[in-house]
Scaffold this motif. Structure first.
Motif, PDB file in Angstrom:
ATOM      1  N   VAL A  74       3.502 -21.250   0.872  1.00  0.00           N
ATOM      2  CA  VAL A  74       2.412 -21.535  -0.072  1.00  0.00           C
ATOM      3  C   VAL A  74       1.533 -20.295  -0.174  1.00  0.00           C
ATOM      4  CG1 VAL A  74       0.410 -22.986  -0.588  1.00  0.00           C
ATOM      5  CG2 VAL A  74       2.424 -23.990   0.536  1.00  0.00           C
ATOM      6  N   ASP A  75       1.408 -19.756  -1.375  1.00  0.00           N
ATOM      7  CA  ASP A  75       0.517 -18.612  -1.599  1.00  0.00           C
ATOM      8  C   ASP A  75      -0.748 -19.104  -2.293  1.00  0.00           C
ATOM      9  OD1 ASP A  75       1.919 -16.390  -0.564  1.00  0.00           O
ATOM     10  OD2 ASP A  75       3.314 -16.510  -2.258  1.00  0.00           O
ATOM     11  N   VAL A  76      -1.891 -18.704  -1.748  1.00  0.00           N
ATOM     12  CA  VAL A  76      -3.174 -19.111  -2.314  1.00  0.00           C
ATOM     13  C   VAL A  76      -3.931 -17.867  -2.739  1.00  0.00           C
ATOM     14  CG1 VAL A  76      -5.398 -20.231  -1.856  1.00  0.00           C
ATOM     15  CG2 VAL A  76      -3.288 -21.184  -0.882  1.00  0.00           C
TER      16      VAL A  76
ATOM     17  N   SER B 172      -1.388 -16.588   2.645  1.00  0.00           N
ATOM     18  CA  SER B 172      -0.036 -17.110   2.583  1.00  0.00           C
ATOM     19  C   SER B 172       0.193 -18.038   3.773  1.00  0.00           C
ATOM     20  CB  SER B 172       0.946 -15.939   2.610  1.00  0.00           C
ATOM     21  OG  SER B 172       2.257 -16.420   2.618  1.00  0.00           O
TER      22      SER B 172
ATOM     23  N   ALA C 146      -0.724 -28.335  -0.711  1.00  0.00           N
ATOM     24  CA  ALA C 146      -1.309 -27.082  -1.206  1.00  0.00           C
ATOM     25  C   ALA C 146      -2.571 -27.347  -2.019  1.00  0.00           C
ATOM     26  CB  ALA C 146      -0.281 -26.331  -2.056  1.00  0.00           C
ATOM     27  N   ASP C 147      -2.539 -28.409  -2.839  1.00  0.00           N
ATOM     28  CA  ASP C 147      -3.677 -28.694  -3.715  1.00  0.00           C
ATOM     29  C   ASP C 147      -4.813 -29.423  -3.012  1.00  0.00           C
ATOM     30  OD1 ASP C 147      -2.432 -27.450  -5.804  1.00  0.00           O
ATOM     31  OD2 ASP C 147      -1.600 -29.288  -6.668  1.00  0.00           O
TER      32      ASP C 147
ATOM     33  N   LEU D 243      -4.749 -26.824   1.436  1.00  0.00           N
ATOM     34  CA  LEU D 243      -4.624 -25.379   1.642  1.00  0.00           C
ATOM     35  C   LEU D 243      -5.409 -24.564   0.624  1.00  0.00           C
ATOM     36  CD1 LEU D 243      -0.853 -25.127   2.648  1.00  0.00           C
ATOM     37  CD2 LEU D 243      -2.870 -25.261   4.122  1.00  0.00           C
ATOM     38  N   SER D 244      -5.691 -25.136  -0.545  1.00  0.00           N
ATOM     39  CA  SER D 244      -6.483 -24.395  -1.526  1.00  0.00           C
ATOM     40  C   SER D 244      -7.646 -25.250  -1.998  1.00  0.00           C
ATOM     41  CB  SER D 244      -5.621 -24.013  -2.729  1.00  0.00           C
ATOM     42  OG  SER D 244      -5.288 -25.169  -3.481  1.00  0.00           O
TER      43      SER D 244
ATOM     44  N   GLU E  56      -9.490 -21.566  -6.457  1.00  0.00           N
ATOM     45  CA  GLU E  56      -8.205 -20.979  -6.058  1.00  0.00           C
ATOM     46  C   GLU E  56      -7.026 -21.650  -6.768  1.00  0.00           C
ATOM     47  OE1 GLU E  56      -9.201 -19.777  -1.421  1.00  0.00           O
ATOM     48  OE2 GLU E  56      -8.678 -21.849  -1.889  1.00  0.00           O
TER      49      GLU E  56
ATOM     50  N   ALA F 161      -2.723 -22.298  -6.090  1.00  0.00           N
ATOM     51  CA  ALA F 161      -1.679 -22.229  -5.070  1.00  0.00           C
ATOM     52  C   ALA F 161      -0.315 -22.245  -5.739  1.00  0.00           C
ATOM     53  CB  ALA F 161      -1.817 -23.409  -4.115  1.00  0.00           C
ATOM     54  N   THR F 162       0.584 -21.400  -5.259  1.00  0.00           N
ATOM     55  CA  THR F 162       1.974 -21.478  -5.703  1.00  0.00           C
ATOM     56  C   THR F 162       2.818 -21.919  -4.509  1.00  0.00           C
ATOM     57  OG1 THR F 162       2.397 -19.162  -5.165  1.00  0.00           O
ATOM     58  CG2 THR F 162       1.693 -19.641  -7.407  1.00  0.00           C
ATOM     59  N   VAL F 163       3.826 -22.742  -4.785  1.00  0.00           N
ATOM     60  CA  VAL F 163       4.650 -23.327  -3.733  1.00  0.00           C
ATOM     61  C   VAL F 163       6.087 -22.886  -3.932  1.00  0.00           C
ATOM     62  CG1 VAL F 163       5.518 -25.503  -2.800  1.00  0.00           C
ATOM     63  CG2 VAL F 163       3.127 -25.329  -3.511  1.00  0.00           C
TER      64      VAL F 163
END
Lengths: 83, 222
Positions: free
Chosen positions: A7-9, A43, A64-65, A68-69, A74, A76-78
């Protein structure tokens, strides 16, 4: 089945990123020229136990939603299936 | 007997400042642990400053999932006075009880200094005893205090008179100098400055008194 997830934030476009801006300003002094649009982010790597990849992706997306972000500032991409 | 619930997260560190401040105005307080599932019949809630859950992930991001926060949300929805100071403000935004978010300070430094804030609205439980335009010297003590929100949220804040305090000299890059906001009803307030640390001229400023006195007065009406 265990699915590795990344997961990228990063900050939303348009939200000020003082960390990225500071790094970008420092780069020429360090000999790195021609670098622009530096954005700092985070990340996360995790493993999700799920019956199939689609379920793992859904759970990762929710995580992620919700955690994590912060969707206010922000995005987030997963990515599932990478380690 | 009027009583304030001060919520303790692992890493909270201003709970005694908040309790002493309440005692200063004749109000008892009780510490409520983050694992609690009720607020012990308190008349108000304070989320104190500190570093809840080490501020890991983002300030307030993990605290938001504490069992006690469901009770805080119910109490807020019922109109009860809720005050989030510094880290408590960050928790309230992460929990969705206040709009927007707190970002890292513009200068990327931890700021610990007196600031001058200007009272922007007297509609909230924190500013009801203050005067619009009144300048107050209150210390700040934070790394992530730059208030941020999107344009639609900002318009709502202005239209609903939810901006409670503004910095006179913006120290951290907050949008429109915002130092504190309230919800639409005015019973939930979050601010980055620490009024509980500005109760005595011996310690630099007594300007926090008018804010916390007003907050305590609001309890009597509940």
């Amino acid at each position: 089945m265990n699915y590795p997830v990344v997961v990228d934030v990063s900050l939303r476009p348009g939200i000020a990123d003082p960390e990225g801006a500071t790094i970008e300003r420092a780069l020429p002094a360090l000999g790195f020229t021609g670098v622009s649009a530096v954005r700092a982010g985070k990340s996360f790597r995790l493993v999700i136990d799920a019956p199939d990849e689609a379920t793992a992706r859904d759970r990762a997306r929710a995580l992620a939603d919700r955690v994590l972000s912060n969707p206010v500032i922000e995005v987030a991409t997963v990515r599932v299936g990478e380690s | 007997m009027t009583r304030v619930a001060i919520v303790l997260f692992p890493g909270s560190n201003c709970e005694y400042d908040a309790a002493l401040a309440m005692r200063e105005f004749g109000v008892d307080s009780t510490f409520v642990f983050h694992t609690a599932t009720d607020l012990d019949d308190a008349d108000a809630v304070i989320l104190p400053g500190g570093f809840a859950h080490g501020d890991y992930l983002r300030p307030g991001a993990l605290a938001r999932f504490s069992p006690v926060m469901a009770s805080v949300a119910r109490f807020a929805a019922a109109g009860g006075p809720v005050l989030g100071i510094c880290n408590g403000f960050q928790v309230l935004t992460e929990a969705g009880l206040l709009p927007g978010a707190l970002q890292k300070n513009r200068g990327l430094t931890f700021l610990s200094e007196p600031t001058t804030v200007v009272v922007a609205s007297t509609r909230s439980v924190l500013t009801r005893a203050a005067t619009p335009g009144q300048e107050l010297v209150i210390p700040i003590n934070h790394f992530s205090g730059a208030y941020t929100c999107d344009d639609a949220t900002y318009r709502e804040l202005v239209e609903n008179d939810q901006i409670v305090l503004r910095y006179r000299d913006n120290p951290n890059g907050s949008r429109d100098d915002v130092a504190g906001i309230s919800n639409v009803a005015g019973n939930v307030v979050g601010l980055m400055p620490h009024p509980e640390r500005a109760l005595s001229t011996l310690l630099g400023s007594a300007d926090g008194r008018v804010l916390l006195e007003g907050f305590v007065e609001s309890l009597a009406r509940v």
